[in-house]
Design a protein around this motif. Structure first.
Motif, mmCIF file in Angstrom:
data_model
loop_
_atom_site.group_PDB
_atom_site.id
_atom_site.type_symbol
_atom_site.label_atom_id
_atom_site.label_comp_id
_atom_site.label_asym_id
_atom_site.label_seq_id
_atom_site.Cartn_x
_atom_site.Cartn_y
_atom_site.Cartn_z
ATOM 1 N N TYR A 33 -31.001 -90.165 -17.219
ATOM 2 C CA TYR A 33 -32.043 -90.487 -18.762
ATOM 3 C C TYR A 33 -33.359 -90.866 -17.805
ATOM 4 O O TYR A 33 -34.691 -91.160 -18.603
ATOM 5 C CB TYR A 33 -31.376 -91.080 -19.519
ATOM 6 C CG TYR A 33 -30.511 -89.995 -20.174
ATOM 7 C CD1 TYR A 33 -30.993 -89.876 -21.606
ATOM 8 C CD2 TYR A 33 -29.101 -90.709 -20.496
ATOM 9 C CE1 TYR A 33 -30.458 -88.503 -21.537
ATOM 10 C CE2 TYR A 33 -28.339 -89.730 -21.671
ATOM 11 C CZ TYR A 33 -28.851 -88.568 -22.672
ATOM 12 O OH TYR A 33 -27.970 -87.636 -22.925
ATOM 13 N N SER A 34 -33.014 -91.124 -16.723
ATOM 14 C CA SER A 34 -34.251 -91.202 -15.768
ATOM 15 C C SER A 34 -35.173 -90.000 -15.625
ATOM 16 O O SER A 34 -36.689 -89.617 -14.931
ATOM 17 C CB SER A 34 -34.572 -91.891 -14.594
ATOM 18 O OG SER A 34 -33.295 -90.708 -13.614
ATOM 19 N N GLN A 35 -34.718 -88.848 -15.732
ATOM 20 C CA GLN A 35 -35.462 -87.439 -15.344
ATOM 21 C C GLN A 35 -36.494 -87.099 -16.836
ATOM 22 O O GLN A 35 -35.874 -87.196 -18.271
ATOM 23 C CB GLN A 35 -34.848 -86.162 -15.446
ATOM 24 C CG GLN A 35 -33.995 -86.445 -13.917
ATOM 25 C CD GLN A 35 -32.688 -85.050 -14.445
ATOM 26 O OE1 GLN A 35 -31.452 -85.326 -14.474
ATOM 27 N NE2 GLN A 35 -32.805 -84.300 -13.291
ATOM 28 N N SER A 36 -37.780 -87.369 -16.915
ATOM 29 C CA SER A 36 -38.743 -86.259 -17.774
ATOM 30 C C SER A 36 -38.283 -85.440 -19.072
ATOM 31 O O SER A 36 -38.797 -85.206 -19.824
ATOM 32 C CB SER A 36 -39.812 -86.623 -17.150
ATOM 33 O OG SER A 36 -39.997 -85.299 -16.141
ATOM 34 N N GLU A 37 -37.661 -84.221 -18.532
ATOM 35 C CA GLU A 37 -37.593 -82.798 -19.285
ATOM 36 C C GLU A 37 -35.458 -82.876 -19.285
ATOM 37 O O GLU A 37 -34.914 -82.962 -17.992
ATOM 38 C CB GLU A 37 -37.753 -81.786 -18.904
ATOM 39 C CG GLU A 37 -39.671 -81.974 -18.363
ATOM 40 C CD GLU A 37 -40.104 -80.961 -17.947
ATOM 41 O OE1 GLU A 37 -39.479 -79.844 -16.938
ATOM 42 O OE2 GLU A 37 -41.231 -81.154 -17.708
ATOM 43 N N PRO A 38 -35.417 -82.359 -19.751
ATOM 44 C CA PRO A 38 -33.478 -82.072 -19.737
ATOM 45 C C PRO A 38 -33.575 -80.880 -18.755
ATOM 46 O O PRO A 38 -34.096 -79.979 -18.382
ATOM 47 C CB PRO A 38 -33.510 -81.696 -21.185
ATOM 48 C CG PRO A 38 -34.281 -81.018 -22.137
ATOM 49 C CD PRO A 38 -35.940 -81.638 -20.804
ATOM 50 N N PRO A 39 -31.698 -80.547 -18.609
ATOM 51 C CA PRO A 39 -32.392 -78.887 -17.844
ATOM 52 C C PRO A 39 -31.995 -78.376 -18.726
ATOM 53 O O PRO A 39 -32.697 -77.960 -20.400
ATOM 54 C CB PRO A 39 -30.237 -79.463 -17.950
ATOM 55 C CG PRO A 39 -30.204 -80.472 -18.778
ATOM 56 C CD PRO A 39 -30.897 -81.595 -19.017
ATOM 57 N N ARG A 40 -32.337 -77.380 -18.475
ATOM 58 C CA ARG A 40 -32.629 -76.401 -19.022
ATOM 59 C C ARG A 40 -31.350 -74.423 -19.405
ATOM 60 O O ARG A 40 -30.686 -74.753 -18.568
ATOM 61 C CB ARG A 40 -33.403 -74.864 -18.301
ATOM 62 C CG ARG A 40 -33.950 -73.898 -19.408
ATOM 63 C CD ARG A 40 -35.615 -73.054 -18.840
ATOM 64 N NE ARG A 40 -36.411 -72.425 -19.850
ATOM 65 C CZ ARG A 40 -37.049 -73.034 -20.490
ATOM 66 N NH1 ARG A 40 -37.416 -73.961 -20.812
ATOM 67 N NH2 ARG A 40 -38.091 -71.656 -21.102
ATOM 68 N N ILE A 41 -31.078 -74.194 -20.534
ATOM 69 C CA ILE A 41 -29.892 -73.749 -20.611
ATOM 70 C C ILE A 41 -30.909 -71.863 -21.193
ATOM 71 O O ILE A 41 -30.892 -71.717 -21.304
ATOM 72 C CB ILE A 41 -28.926 -74.600 -21.995
ATOM 73 C CG1 ILE A 41 -27.789 -73.655 -22.654
ATOM 74 C CG2 ILE A 41 -29.629 -73.662 -23.305
ATOM 75 C CD1 ILE A 41 -26.992 -74.203 -23.332
ATOM 76 N N THR A 42 -29.507 -71.227 -20.333
ATOM 77 C CA THR A 42 -29.295 -69.812 -20.477
ATOM 78 C C THR A 42 -28.550 -69.103 -21.073
ATOM 79 O O THR A 42 -27.182 -69.174 -20.985
ATOM 80 C CB THR A 42 -30.346 -69.383 -19.157
ATOM 81 O OG1 THR A 42 -31.337 -69.648 -18.673
ATOM 82 C CG2 THR A 42 -30.249 -67.981 -19.514
ATOM 83 N N LEU A 43 -28.733 -68.507 -21.949
ATOM 84 C CA LEU A 43 -27.515 -67.447 -22.319
ATOM 85 C C LEU A 43 -28.068 -65.613 -22.096
ATOM 86 O O LEU A 43 -29.143 -64.928 -22.111
ATOM 87 C CB LEU A 43 -27.935 -67.001 -23.743
ATOM 88 C CG LEU A 43 -28.348 -68.607 -25.046
ATOM 89 C CD1 LEU A 43 -28.305 -67.998 -26.155
ATOM 90 C CD2 LEU A 43 -26.692 -69.559 -24.535
ATOM 91 N N THR A 44 -27.381 -65.316 -21.128
ATOM 92 C CA THR A 44 -26.811 -64.462 -20.628
ATOM 93 C C THR A 44 -26.504 -63.252 -21.343
ATOM 94 O O THR A 44 -25.250 -62.872 -21.397
ATOM 95 C CB THR A 44 -26.904 -64.240 -18.620
ATOM 96 O OG1 THR A 44 -27.922 -64.936 -18.697
ATOM 97 C CG2 THR A 44 -26.903 -62.727 -18.421
ATOM 98 N N VAL A 45 -27.165 -62.681 -22.106
ATOM 99 C CA VAL A 45 -26.506 -61.679 -23.262
ATOM 100 C C VAL A 45 -25.992 -60.450 -23.363
ATOM 101 O O VAL A 45 -27.234 -59.372 -22.115
ATOM 102 C CB VAL A 45 -27.391 -61.877 -24.558
ATOM 103 C CG1 VAL A 45 -26.264 -60.401 -25.359
ATOM 104 C CG2 VAL A 45 -27.636 -63.350 -24.320
ATOM 105 N N VAL A 46 -24.831 -59.263 -22.954
ATOM 106 C CA VAL A 46 -24.624 -57.817 -22.778
ATOM 107 C C VAL A 46 -23.966 -57.200 -23.549
ATOM 108 O O VAL A 46 -22.694 -58.196 -24.003
ATOM 109 C CB VAL A 46 -24.460 -57.828 -21.528
ATOM 110 C CG1 VAL A 46 -23.769 -56.244 -20.719
ATOM 111 C CG2 VAL A 46 -25.022 -58.125 -19.885
ATOM 112 N N SER A 47 -24.780 -56.160 -24.606
ATOM 113 C CA SER A 47 -24.106 -55.254 -25.316
ATOM 114 C C SER A 47 -23.425 -54.239 -24.533
ATOM 115 O O SER A 47 -23.847 -53.845 -23.157
ATOM 116 C CB SER A 47 -25.249 -54.443 -26.502
ATOM 117 O OG SER A 47 -24.441 -54.071 -26.350
ATOM 118 N N ARG A 48 -21.470 -53.690 -24.784
ATOM 119 C CA ARG A 48 -21.238 -52.734 -24.430
ATOM 120 C C ARG A 48 -20.811 -51.772 -25.371
ATOM 121 O O ARG A 48 -20.260 -51.180 -25.271
ATOM 122 C CB ARG A 48 -19.893 -53.986 -23.824
ATOM 123 C CG ARG A 48 -20.040 -54.802 -23.302
ATOM 124 C CD ARG A 48 -20.170 -55.024 -22.058
ATOM 125 N NE ARG A 48 -20.162 -55.885 -21.011
ATOM 126 C CZ ARG A 48 -20.222 -56.479 -19.714
ATOM 127 N NH1 ARG A 48 -21.557 -55.299 -19.459
ATOM 128 N NH2 ARG A 48 -20.523 -57.432 -18.923
#
Length: 228
Positions: A33-48
């Motif tokens: 919480y000393s960091q000014s920005e949150p982590p970045r979350i990524t969804l890698t989406v692949v259609s089969r």
């Protein structure tokens, strides 16, 4: 129970649409919480699927920024096993359009066969635009100014990404499967769904979406450690 055949009583396997794989990941393993920005979350989406698929993503997990305020993410405290209560904000809006160039066009996600698509957002309020606070601050329910002083402006008391989590705990994050199964989808690219101008038949709901066969989502989970 009399009169029911064995086939009626047996459990049937639900019919699902094409398989969609989603890998959930963070750009860093922890947040302080000393960091000014949150982590970045990524969804890698692949259609089969063997053909293009278009999903209308608004206000569900694949609309990543809005998913933070509509229970699209499921956050579980690995220390206690409890599912964290997350922010849900009601949004009342007018008709949604399937018109080229309209702001709603951003919510039409086309997946080509076996081609990964990355969807990402800052894992906090306003998609990471507001510095996150720990649970002890968030549960008070007041906004804070740039100096950390409370303002008499109400805010959600629930978690929004890492905003509102407990320091010293580790959390697993995945997607809301119930919401994923509610998606409207079609076995075509979005260009076949969009029209050139507003008018009769140009609302999102006017298109003959597949509403009866849920897509077969296979979703991983990611882990984030929350530090002091």
């Amino acid at each position: 129970m009399e009169g029911l055949s064995k086939s009626t009583l047996s459990t049937t396997t639900p019919v699902l649409g094409p398989q969609i794989d989603i890998n959930v990941s963070f750009d860093r393993p922890s947040h302080s919480y000393s960091q000014s920005e949150p982590p970045r979350i990524t969804l890698t989406v692949v259609s089969r699927a063997e053909h293009p698929i278009t999903i209308y993503t608004w206000r569900r997990p694949l609309d990543t920024k809005n998913a933070l305020i509509s229970n699209g993410f499921v956050i579980t405290d690995q220390d206690s096993g409890d599912v964290v209560k997350t922010t849900y904000i009601m949004i009342n809006r007018g008709p949604q359009w399937r018109v080229r160039g309209d702001p709603d066009e951003q919510y039409f996600l086309t997946l080509q066969p076996n081609v990964p698509v990355d969807l990402s957002t800052g894992f906090g309020r306003a998609g990471g635009g507001i510095k996150p606070d720990p649970r002890s601050v968030v549960e008070r329910g007041w906004e804070r100014d740039e100096n950390g002083n409370e303002r008499k402006v109400r805010r959600s008391k629930q978690a929004t990404g890492v905003d509102g989590l407990e320091p010293g705990h580790t959390y697993s994050v995945t997607l809301n499967m119930d919401d994923l199964r509610k998606y409207w989808w079609a076995p075509v690219a979005k260009d076949e769904i969009l029209v050139d101008r507003k008018g009769e038949g140009s609302y999102v709901q006017d298109y003959p979406w597949n509403l009866d066969t849920p897509l077969d989502f296979r979703v991983s989970e990611a882990t984030i450690e929350v530090l002091d």
